[in-house]
Design a protein around this motif. Structure first.
Motif, PDB file in Angstrom:
ATOM      1  N   MET A   1     -69.348  95.281 -43.896  1.00  0.00           N
ATOM      2  CA  MET A   1     -68.238  96.026 -44.460  1.00  0.00           C
ATOM      3  C   MET A   1     -68.519  97.519 -44.364  1.00  0.00           C
ATOM      4  O   MET A   1     -69.651  97.963 -44.445  1.00  0.00           O
ATOM      5  CB  MET A   1     -68.056  95.649 -45.936  1.00  0.00           C
ATOM      6  N   SER A   2     -67.483  98.299 -44.299  1.00  0.00           N
ATOM      7  CA  SER A   2     -67.607  99.738 -44.141  1.00  0.00           C
ATOM      8  C   SER A   2     -68.061 100.445 -45.409  1.00  0.00           C
ATOM      9  O   SER A   2     -68.350 101.627 -45.376  1.00  0.00           O
ATOM     10  CB  SER A   2     -66.267 100.321 -43.684  1.00  0.00           C
ATOM     11  N   LEU A 115     -55.098 101.188 -44.314  1.00  0.00           N
ATOM     12  CA  LEU A 115     -55.922 100.155 -43.696  1.00  0.00           C
ATOM     13  C   LEU A 115     -55.400  99.885 -42.298  1.00  0.00           C
ATOM     14  O   LEU A 115     -54.202  99.659 -42.113  1.00  0.00           O
ATOM     15  CB  LEU A 115     -55.872  98.867 -44.516  1.00  0.00           C
ATOM     16  N   THR A 117     -56.233  97.248 -39.589  1.00  0.00           N
ATOM     17  CA  THR A 117     -57.026  96.032 -39.443  1.00  0.00           C
ATOM     18  C   THR A 117     -56.553  95.177 -38.274  1.00  0.00           C
ATOM     19  O   THR A 117     -55.430  95.319 -37.798  1.00  0.00           O
ATOM     20  CB  THR A 117     -56.971  95.198 -40.740  1.00  0.00           C
ATOM     21  N   ASP A 118     -57.422  94.293 -37.869  1.00  0.00           N
ATOM     22  CA  ASP A 118     -57.079  93.369 -36.786  1.00  0.00           C
ATOM     23  C   ASP A 118     -56.268  92.175 -37.288  1.00  0.00           C
ATOM     24  O   ASP A 118     -55.573  91.530 -36.512  1.00  0.00           O
ATOM     25  CB  ASP A 118     -58.348  92.856 -36.100  1.00  0.00           C
ATOM     26  N   ASN A 119     -56.386  91.876 -38.601  1.00  0.00           N
ATOM     27  CA  ASN A 119     -55.677  90.711 -39.137  1.00  0.00           C
ATOM     28  C   ASN A 119     -55.482  90.862 -40.647  1.00  0.00           C
ATOM     29  O   ASN A 119     -56.038  91.761 -41.271  1.00  0.00           O
ATOM     30  CB  ASN A 119     -56.444  89.419 -38.804  1.00  0.00           C
ATOM     31  N   GLN A 122     -58.687  90.782 -43.011  1.00  0.00           N
ATOM     32  CA  GLN A 122     -59.423  92.040 -43.143  1.00  0.00           C
ATOM     33  C   GLN A 122     -58.734  92.965 -44.146  1.00  0.00           C
ATOM     34  O   GLN A 122     -59.399  93.649 -44.919  1.00  0.00           O
ATOM     35  CB  GLN A 122     -59.534  92.737 -41.795  1.00  0.00           C
ATOM     36  N   ALA A 125     -59.410  91.727 -47.674  1.00  0.00           N
ATOM     37  CA  ALA A 125     -60.799  91.977 -48.068  1.00  0.00           C
ATOM     38  C   ALA A 125     -61.006  93.392 -48.589  1.00  0.00           C
ATOM     39  O   ALA A 125     -61.972  93.667 -49.291  1.00  0.00           O
ATOM     40  CB  ALA A 125     -61.734  91.715 -46.891  1.00  0.00           C
ATOM     41  N   ARG A 126     -60.093  94.294 -48.281  1.00  0.00           N
ATOM     42  CA  ARG A 126     -60.222  95.707 -48.667  1.00  0.00           C
ATOM     43  C   ARG A 126     -59.217  96.123 -49.738  1.00  0.00           C
ATOM     44  O   ARG A 126     -59.183  97.265 -50.157  1.00  0.00           O
ATOM     45  CB  ARG A 126     -60.027  96.579 -47.422  1.00  0.00           C
ATOM     46  N   SER A 132     -61.546  90.268 -53.275  1.00  0.00           N
ATOM     47  CA  SER A 132     -61.715  91.286 -52.224  1.00  0.00           C
ATOM     48  C   SER A 132     -63.127  91.838 -52.264  1.00  0.00           C
ATOM     49  O   SER A 132     -63.750  91.917 -53.321  1.00  0.00           O
ATOM     50  CB  SER A 132     -60.728  92.446 -52.418  1.00  0.00           C
ATOM     51  N   GLN A 133     -63.612  92.267 -51.130  1.00  0.00           N
ATOM     52  CA  GLN A 133     -64.948  92.848 -51.038  1.00  0.00           C
ATOM     53  C   GLN A 133     -64.947  94.348 -51.305  1.00  0.00           C
ATOM     54  O   GLN A 133     -65.982  94.934 -51.605  1.00  0.00           O
ATOM     55  CB  GLN A 133     -65.545  92.550 -49.665  1.00  0.00           C
TER      56      GLN A 133
END
Length: 156
Positions: A1-2, A115, A117-119, A122, A125-126, A132-133
């Motif tokens: 994760m960023s 955000l 994101t590719d999907n 993701q 998750a943010r 959420s991470q």
């Protein structure tokens, strides 16, 4: 994760107003981002105004209007999920350039909480939701208030 390596920023936002400009696309993710942003504003002792716009592409023009009106901290929240066409690239580039131009032209703190994101997973998750991470809404408020404080401290 960023979030790896992210600073811990404690902000005193007393007396400050944070303008939160949030896209309407991707309702679940956006609700999480806005809720996280509002929690961070409250924790900093600031006040918030939430302005909703149709999509991420509309964020820069509203941020521009707020900056012209003397806004202290502008937090822009949105979600752009990659699809099958180059539309993703055009929107991301336009939003990034537009918000950067607002910040530089007006020397105002503009928090970039868009955000890209590719999907959907993701983005979720943010979003600062349960499970959420990361909480990018809260992180964006912290960055904007910290930048506003730095700008206010400069005597140039």
């Amino acid at each position: 994760m960023s979030a790896h390596g992210a600073p811990s920023i404690a902000i005193d936002g007393a007396g400050k107003t944070v303008d939160i400009v949030a896209s309407m696309w991707h309702t679940e993710v956006m609700d999480g981002l806005v809720a996280g942003a509002l929690r961070a504003v409250e924790a900093a002792g600031a006040t918030a105004r939430v302005i909703r716009v149709p999509g991420a592409f509309e964020l820069p023009v509203v941020a521009e209007k707020l900056a012209r009106g003397g806004a202290e901290a502008i937090v822009c929240l949105g979600v752009v999920v990659r699809g099958d066409t180059p539309h993703f690239d055009y929107v991301c580039e336009a939003v990034t350039r537009g918000l950067t131009d607002v910040a530089r032209t007006h020397a105002v703190a503009v928090g970039f909480g868009v955000l890209t994101t590719d999907n959907d997973a993701q983005a979720l998750a943010r979003a600062g939701l349960q499970g959420s991470q990361e909480d990018k809404g809260a992180e964006t408020v912290a960055a904007a208030l910290a930048t506003a404080a730095v700008l206010a401290s400069l005597d140039v």
